[in-house]
Design a protein around this motif. Structure first.
Motif, mmCIF file in Angstrom:
data_model
loop_
_atom_site.group_PDB
_atom_site.id
_atom_site.type_symbol
_atom_site.label_atom_id
_atom_site.label_comp_id
_atom_site.label_asym_id
_atom_site.label_seq_id
_atom_site.Cartn_x
_atom_site.Cartn_y
_atom_site.Cartn_z
ATOM 1 N N UNK A 29 0.886 -1.280 -0.160
ATOM 2 C CA UNK A 29 -0.037 -0.112 -0.038
ATOM 3 C C UNK A 29 0.824 1.136 -0.050
ATOM 4 N N UNK A 30 0.549 2.002 -0.858
ATOM 5 C CA UNK A 30 1.406 3.587 -1.026
ATOM 6 C C UNK A 30 0.280 4.331 -1.102
ATOM 7 N N UNK A 31 0.121 5.460 -0.393
ATOM 8 C CA UNK A 31 -0.787 6.273 -0.310
ATOM 9 C C UNK A 31 -2.225 5.620 -0.203
ATOM 10 N N UNK A 32 -2.943 6.005 -1.259
ATOM 11 C CA UNK A 32 -4.401 5.191 -1.356
ATOM 12 C C UNK A 32 -4.516 4.598 -2.304
ATOM 13 N N UNK A 33 -3.211 3.693 -2.605
ATOM 14 C CA UNK A 33 -3.288 2.525 -3.816
ATOM 15 C C UNK A 33 -2.638 1.430 -3.364
ATOM 16 N N UNK A 34 -3.471 0.321 -3.648
ATOM 17 C CA UNK A 34 -2.977 -1.115 -3.379
ATOM 18 C C UNK A 34 -2.397 -1.794 -4.418
ATOM 19 N N UNK A 35 -1.203 -2.323 -4.460
ATOM 20 C CA UNK A 35 -0.612 -3.156 -5.437
ATOM 21 C C UNK A 35 -0.586 -4.421 -5.125
ATOM 22 N N UNK A 36 -0.960 -5.291 -6.103
ATOM 23 C CA UNK A 36 -0.796 -6.789 -5.954
ATOM 24 C C UNK A 36 0.084 -7.247 -6.768
ATOM 25 N N UNK A 37 1.178 -7.968 -6.301
ATOM 26 C CA UNK A 37 2.100 -8.903 -7.016
ATOM 27 C C UNK A 37 1.285 -9.730 -7.952
ATOM 28 N N UNK A 38 2.196 -10.368 -8.735
ATOM 29 C CA UNK A 38 1.705 -11.344 -9.828
ATOM 30 C C UNK A 38 0.985 -12.363 -9.216
ATOM 31 N N UNK A 39 -0.216 -12.803 -9.613
ATOM 32 C CA UNK A 39 -0.681 -14.206 -8.951
ATOM 33 C C UNK A 39 -1.001 -15.147 -10.043
ATOM 34 N N UNK A 40 -0.728 -16.148 -9.587
ATOM 35 C CA UNK A 40 -1.333 -17.236 -10.593
ATOM 36 C C UNK A 40 -2.647 -17.905 -10.128
ATOM 37 N N UNK A 41 -3.149 -18.739 -11.161
ATOM 38 C CA UNK A 41 -4.242 -19.505 -10.799
ATOM 39 C C UNK A 41 -4.400 -20.426 -9.707
ATOM 40 N N UNK A 42 -4.562 -20.100 -8.639
ATOM 41 C CA UNK A 42 -4.960 -21.304 -7.443
ATOM 42 C C UNK A 42 -6.320 -21.655 -7.425
#
Length: 153
Positions: A29-42
């Protein structure tokens, strides 16, 4: 309607959030942004949805993989952030498709993720800017997606 209520209303079953597969943060989380790392299909049982689009998976199979990534991403956000109802909108999606060199419909595959986000966040807030590319992916997973969301203050 809140996102958590919408997930329930849609009857979505989320898989377990995967542990990081390297040295990185699943979310940041930076300021009011949520970054999500690369996700695979679980999948619900914790296994990975694997395959190569244009090879052992067709377009529909690839799109299903992208939908599984969306469910995985929601699970990761809930597990590592907990405040899913603070999400205001999807800003950016980078979709990566494990495919054969002659497969060219990467955007149609990533629609599996985008359609799920539109269902969960709404047509206005669930559709952001997007890129879709083809490549080789780790562990033979069918799709990997990273995303950026804006949060309510």
């Amino acid at each position: 309607m809140s996102i958590s209520k919408r997930i329930g209303e849609l009857g979505l079953e989320l898989p377990p959030a995967p542990p990081p597969a390297g040295l990185y943060r699943p979310i940041l989380i930076v300021d009011n942004f949520l970054y999500v790392s690369g996700q695979g299909p679980v999948l619900k049982d914790g296994s990975l949805y694997k395959g190569r689009v244009g090879g052992d998976l067709d377009l529909a199979g690839g799109k299903l993989g992208a939908r599984h990534v969306g469910l995985t991403m929601l699970s990761t956000i809930i597990t590592h952030f907990g405040e899913i109802d603070r999400i205001k909108r999807l800003i950016k999606t980078l979709g990566m498709v494990n495919c054969t060199p002659d497969f060219h419909d990467h955007p149609l595959v990533i629609n599996g993720f985008s359609e799920l986000m539109a269902d969960v966040l709404g047509a206005e807030n669930g559709v952001g800017v997007r890129s879709a590319v083809g490549m080789m992916l780790p562990g033979g997973i069918a799709v990997e997606i990273e995303a950026m969301f804006e949060l309510h203050k």
